[in-house]
Design an enzyme around this catalytic site. Structure first.
Site, PDB file in Angstrom:
ATOM      1  CE  LYS A  68      -3.942   1.978   2.586  1.00 49.19           C
ATOM      2  NZ  LYS A  68      -4.855   1.848   3.750  1.00 49.19           N
ATOM      3  CB  SER A 124      -8.135   3.932   2.756  1.00 52.15           C
ATOM      4  OG  SER A 124      -7.337   3.216   3.675  1.00 52.15           O
ATOM      5  CB  SER A 128      -8.743   1.167   5.608  1.00 54.90           C
ATOM      6  OG  SER A 128      -9.401   2.380   5.372  1.00 54.90           O
TER       7      SER A 128
HETATM    8  N1  GLN Z   1     -13.294   4.767   5.949  1.00 53.35           N
HETATM    9  C1  GLN Z   1     -12.780   5.220   7.202  1.00 53.35           C
HETATM   10  C2  GLN Z   1     -12.359   6.648   7.083  1.00 53.35           C
HETATM   11  O1  GLN Z   1     -12.583   7.219   6.077  1.00 53.35           O
HETATM   12  C3  GLN Z   1     -11.658   4.341   7.662  1.00 53.35           C
HETATM   13  C4  GLN Z   1     -10.408   4.566   6.927  1.00 53.35           C
HETATM   14  C5  GLN Z   1      -9.299   3.690   7.373  1.00 53.35           C
HETATM   15  O2  GLN Z   1      -9.506   2.680   8.045  1.00 53.35           O
HETATM   16  N2  GLN Z   1      -8.102   4.095   7.025  1.00 53.35           N
HETATM   17  O3  GLN Z   1     -11.812   7.218   7.966  1.00 53.35           O
END
Ligand code: GLN
Length: 495
Positions: A78, A158, A182
């Site tokens: 990532k 994400s 995410s």
């Molecule tokens: N979707 C969540 C956010 O926008 C979690 C993102 C994540 O786990 N990095 O914060």
């Protein structure tokens, strides 16, 4: 050659050791699969030279009989992980051109275990999002499509590049990070497995920070066994991260017996949400039955503060993000705005940050600075911290009453269409994480396992939440669920 990329990590490991395939062959197969999958926009920086050199070195180690667990296994990383000499932008323009001088602890542990890096994977900017649409590279695309149309779907976020790449067999596994869901939400949207370990299991050193008290790295893989193998290599104590736990890492793979007889599984009533699709409820009920048939005891439980989790997360995460992101000022990393004659340092900061950050990141910084401001700190940030303690206590009470793991849906829906949420209230997007953020707030391990398809042919996942530091046990329960569900579907290739 393309069949090689379909191998699981465990299968490739065995084939490599037997000499049925070489790491170089496996790596070349992945590199050509990646070249043929530009339409998925999963890999955003390609590192074929590094991959080839690591693969050749892996073949040497295998020949010498010194093959660690991931020797010769091609992975995607990532973009949130700093990788030495390789662009590491957190999918943000503000980190344009940034090539770290150092390697994150997690990626360097993977390389020490023999893994091969194919390139960097797409994600939401600074890991803020649930659809990969906030990425400065443009969104990754889900390899799955609804049976009856060819609408492009989100791979989740994400870690959307990671999920798309693993589901499309571009790599054998990928790293993800999970601050509020995410790893688990994109895994569920693409029919793969993703585990967020206990907070402190993996070092956060060298991972671009979003919300430091919630962020954890974890693997995204084709099955539970692969998750166990990869997690093993990723975790461990790191003196460079004071929140990483100085605890022994058990042999997770050896714990996969599939025997869950007598385990107590909690079904929390608060996770039944109004308006949840009937299919998700049905899947959850099936999962309950599968675990019961495997010999587990099912208990209905209550986690009374669940409804406060999402608002609590959306105070704490932006607060920490606003502080973490203060370092991007045009001085130290990446992008700096062009300045007009007479501009001073303040204009430099303002212009750089205005140009470099995307809309969602700016929204979070504004919310974060607001909830931390002198006048509102007690009303929002301190209140959220107190509620977080109550959410954590709900889980502690359940575990103290003997519950070993908790079963919930992973997401409130299947993958949705890209662009579908564009004009919606941002809170609608935030709702994606309604089942996952509780786990980050409580610092617990959570895993998403693909368990079925919806009526349009899209994958759906269930989540298991475990006791702190008991990832081995959690993986074993997930393994039993995986065996019972027998999910083997793959997306039809259109890219
Ligand atoms: N979707 C969540 C956010 O926008 C979690 C993102 C994540 O786990 N990095 O914060």
């Amino acid at each position: 050659m393309s069949e090689l990329t379909k191998l699981k990590i465990s299968e490739a490991r065995d084939a490599l050791r037997k000499g049925d395939v070489t790491a170089v062959e496996l790596t070349e197969a992945c590199l050509s699969a990646i070249d043929g999958a530009g339409a998925l926009n999963a890999f955003v920086h390609h590192t074929p030279e590094i991959a080839r050199a690591q693969a050749a070195a892996a073949d040497q180690r295998i020949k010498a009989g010194d093959a660690p667990s991931l020797c010769g296994i091609p992975l995607g990383i990532k973009d949130l992980f700093c990788t030495k000499g390789v662009p590491s932008q957190a999918a943000s323009n503000i980190l344009g051109g940034f090539k770290p001088e150092y390697e994150s602890t997690v990626s360097s542990q993977l390389f020490d275990a023999g893994a091969v890096m194919l390139g960097k994977l797409n994600m939401d900017e600074f890991a803020m999002g649930s659809s990969n649409e906030t990425s400065a590279y443009g969104n990754a695309v889900n390899p799955w499509r609804r049976g009856n149309d060819d609408t492009a779907l989100t791979p989740g976020g994400s870690s959307g590049g990671s999920s798309a790449a693993v589901a499309a067999d571009l790599c054998l596994g990928a790293t993800g990070t999970d601050t509020g869901g995410s790893i688990r939400q994109p895994a569920a949207f693409t029919g793969i497995t993703g585990i967020k370990p206990t907070y402190g299991r993996c070092s956060r050193w060298g991972i671009v920070a979003f919300a430091s008290s919630l962020d954890q790295a974890g693997p995204m893989t084709k099955d539970v066994r692969d998750a166990a193998i990869m997690l093993q290599a990723m975790c461990g104590h790191d003196p460079k991260d004071s929140t990483s736990a100085d605890l022994a890492v058990p042999d997770f793979e050896a714990m996969l017996t599939g025997d869950i007889r007598g385990k107590k599984i909690g079904i929390p009533k608060e996770y039944h949400m109004d308006g949840m699709p009937a299919e998700i409820d049905a899947l959850w009920a099936e999962g309950r039955k599968m675990l019961q048939d495997a010999g587990a005891e099912i208990h209905d439980i209550s986690l009374p503060h669940t409804k406060y989790a999402l608002p609590t997360y959306y105070v704490i995460a932006p607060a920490e993000a606003s502080s973490n992101l203060a370092r991007y000022d045009g001085v130290r990393y990446g992008h700096r705005a062009k300045l007009a004659h007479g501009d001073g340092i303040t204009e430099m900061y303002e212009k750089t940050r205005a140009e470099g950050f995307g809309e969602e990141v700016k929204r979070r910084i504004m919310i974060g600075t607001y909830v931390l401001s002198a006048g509102f700190y007690d009303a929002y940030y301190n209140k959220a911290r107190k509620v977080r303690t109550l959410i954590k206590k709900d889980f502690e009470d359940a575990f103290a009453a003997g519950i070993d793991a908790i079963l919930t849906p992973a997401t409130p829906s299947a993958a949705f269409g890209l662009g579908e949420m564009q004009d919606a209230d941002p809170v609608k997007m935030y709702l994606n994480d309604v089942f996952t953020v509780t786990v980050n707030l409580a610092g617990l391990p959570g895993i998403a396992v693909p368990t079925g398809l919806d009526k349009q042919g899209l994958p759906l996942g269930l989540q298991l939440i475990g006791r702190p530091w008991e990832e081995g046990d959690l993986l074993n329960t997930a393994y039993a669920l995986e065996q019972a569900a027998g999910f083997v579907s793959k997306p039809a290739k259109w890219w």
